[in-house]
Design an enzyme around this catalytic site. Structure first.
Site, PDB file in Angstrom:
ATOM      1  N   ARG A 102      36.058   9.477  55.333  1.00  0.00           N
ATOM      2  CA  ARG A 102      37.027  10.164  54.485  1.00  0.00           C
ATOM      3  C   ARG A 102      37.826   9.169  53.663  1.00  0.00           C
ATOM      4  NH1 ARG A 102      37.816  15.272  56.153  1.00  0.00           N
ATOM      5  NH2 ARG A 102      38.258  15.514  53.952  1.00  0.00           N
ATOM      6  N   LYS A 120      43.237  24.157  63.418  1.00  0.00           N
ATOM      7  CA  LYS A 120      43.014  24.769  62.102  1.00  0.00           C
ATOM      8  C   LYS A 120      42.395  26.154  62.216  1.00  0.00           C
ATOM      9  CE  LYS A 120      41.931  20.081  60.567  1.00  0.00           C
ATOM     10  NZ  LYS A 120      40.846  19.183  60.116  1.00  0.00           N
ATOM     11  N   PRO A 122      43.574  23.759  53.741  1.00  0.00           N
ATOM     12  CA  PRO A 122      43.825  24.135  55.127  1.00  0.00           C
ATOM     13  C   PRO A 122      43.756  23.023  56.164  1.00  0.00           C
ATOM     14  CG  PRO A 122      41.660  24.888  54.382  1.00  0.00           C
ATOM     15  CD  PRO A 122      42.173  23.907  53.403  1.00  0.00           C
ATOM     16  N   GLU A 123      44.877  22.434  56.448  1.00  0.00           N
ATOM     17  CA  GLU A 123      45.020  21.650  57.664  1.00  0.00           C
ATOM     18  C   GLU A 123      45.990  22.458  58.525  1.00  0.00           C
ATOM     19  OE1 GLU A 123      45.573  17.362  57.298  1.00  0.00           O
ATOM     20  OE2 GLU A 123      44.867  17.454  55.243  1.00  0.00           O
ATOM     21  N   ARG A 161      34.193  27.119  48.238  1.00  0.00           N
ATOM     22  CA  ARG A 161      33.092  26.255  48.667  1.00  0.00           C
ATOM     23  C   ARG A 161      32.315  26.761  49.869  1.00  0.00           C
ATOM     24  NH1 ARG A 161      35.607  20.441  48.867  1.00  0.00           N
ATOM     25  NH2 ARG A 161      33.507  19.861  49.434  1.00  0.00           N
ATOM     26  N   ARG A 188      40.267   4.672  74.882  1.00  0.00           N
ATOM     27  CA  ARG A 188      39.477   4.872  73.673  1.00  0.00           C
ATOM     28  C   ARG A 188      39.488   3.622  72.810  1.00  0.00           C
ATOM     29  NH1 ARG A 188      37.522   9.689  73.091  1.00  0.00           N
ATOM     30  NH2 ARG A 188      38.364  11.328  74.416  1.00  0.00           N
TER      31      ARG A 188
END
Length: 260
Positions: A250, A58, A2-3, A110, A151
């Site tokens: 990640r 999401k 799921p993205e 999970r 940023r």
DNA sequence: TTCCATGTTCCGCA
DNA sequence: TTGCGGAACATGGA
């Protein structure tokens, strides 16, 4: 899986199957998946019907009248629509029974996902400090430029931060930077105007394409980086070598030749 | 047995 | 305030 594109497909799935039908019962098989108390969920949804679905990043929201069903799919969340009990998925955590005998199961091996109810999606988005959805009509290049401006840090970190942009996950962040030829660790404040534009367009294109071919039941094309997530693989775009590293905690893959 | 996983959150440190 | 590394959460698959 799921993205953003996957959650978009789940929204369409719910819209195609589960709207305008009375929910006769809600069965919670594992309370750890709930974001509200079980009694609250059951009281809010039993006897109601879902009338529309919407997505932000999401997150899936389904209108149940006086409240909304909210689902976040975590790492392994999935939805199954089936008849009877034979189709019940292995890791079903919550099952919605409909009056015609059909069922909608939230399956999640999970348990990182959340099933709950919330009064209002817009308030939810504000409270949880979610950034704009990259496929929203309001998400245009000037907005993205404002988001980027001021940023620092790695560009992939920015794409993965849900409070900055809601919906990009690990695979699609890599994919967007791959197509834009930008190194995932590239500092945001060193990006040229053209590079910011390239990321903006590649991000939206990747997400839209993924929704399109996944909705047809297709797989990722071979030119997608996701088909080459292995260190040492050949880049299908330039023949360079695929490299692996870690960004924002990640696992990250990129082409060592064409991503600068 | 060990490592890894499409996500999020919290803590400590710079 | 911003950003980042690391750990934690829970569980199965390679």
């Amino acid at each position: 899986m799921p993205e953003l594109p996957e959650v978009e497909l789940y929204c369409r799935y719910v819209a195609r199957h589960a709207l305008q039908q009375r929910i006769t019962s809600v069965r919670v098989l594992d309370e750890r998946i709930l974001g509200v108390r079980k009694a609250v969920l059951l009281r809010a949804l039993t006897g109601r019907q879902l009338t529309r679905v919407r997505r932000h990043g999401k997150h899936l929201f389904a209108d149940a009248g006086s409240t909304w069903l909210h689902i976040h799919f975590g790492m392994s969340g999935d939805l199954y629509w089936y008849q009877g009990d034979a189709g019940q998925p292995r890791f079903a955590r919550v099952i919605f029974d409909f009056e015609d005998g059909a069922r909608l199961a939230y399956d999640d091996m999970r348990l990182f996902g959340v099933v709950e109810v919330t009064p209002d999606p817009d308030a939810f988005i504000t409270e949880h400090r979610l950034g704009p959805d990259p496929l929203d009509s309001a998400f245009r290049l000037p907005l993205f430029r404002r988001i980027v401006t001021g940023r620092r840090g790695a560009v992939k970190s920015l794409l993965l931060s849900q409070d900055i942009i809601a919906g990009m996950g690990n695979l699609y962040a890599d994919e967007a930077l791959y197509r834009a030829s930008i190194h995932p660790r590239r500092a945001v404040d060193t990006l040229s105007a053209a590079e910011v534009k390239a990321i903006f367009h590649s991000m939206r294109a990747i997400l839209k394409e993924a929704i399109a071919f996944k909705s047809r039941g297709g797989d990722y094309p071979g030119r997608y980086l996701v088909q080459h997530r292995e260190e040492g693989d050949r880049c299908p775009l330039c023949g360079g070598t695929i490299q692996r590293t870690v960004v924002f905690g990640r696992t990250t893959y990129f082409c060592g030749r064409h991503q600068k």
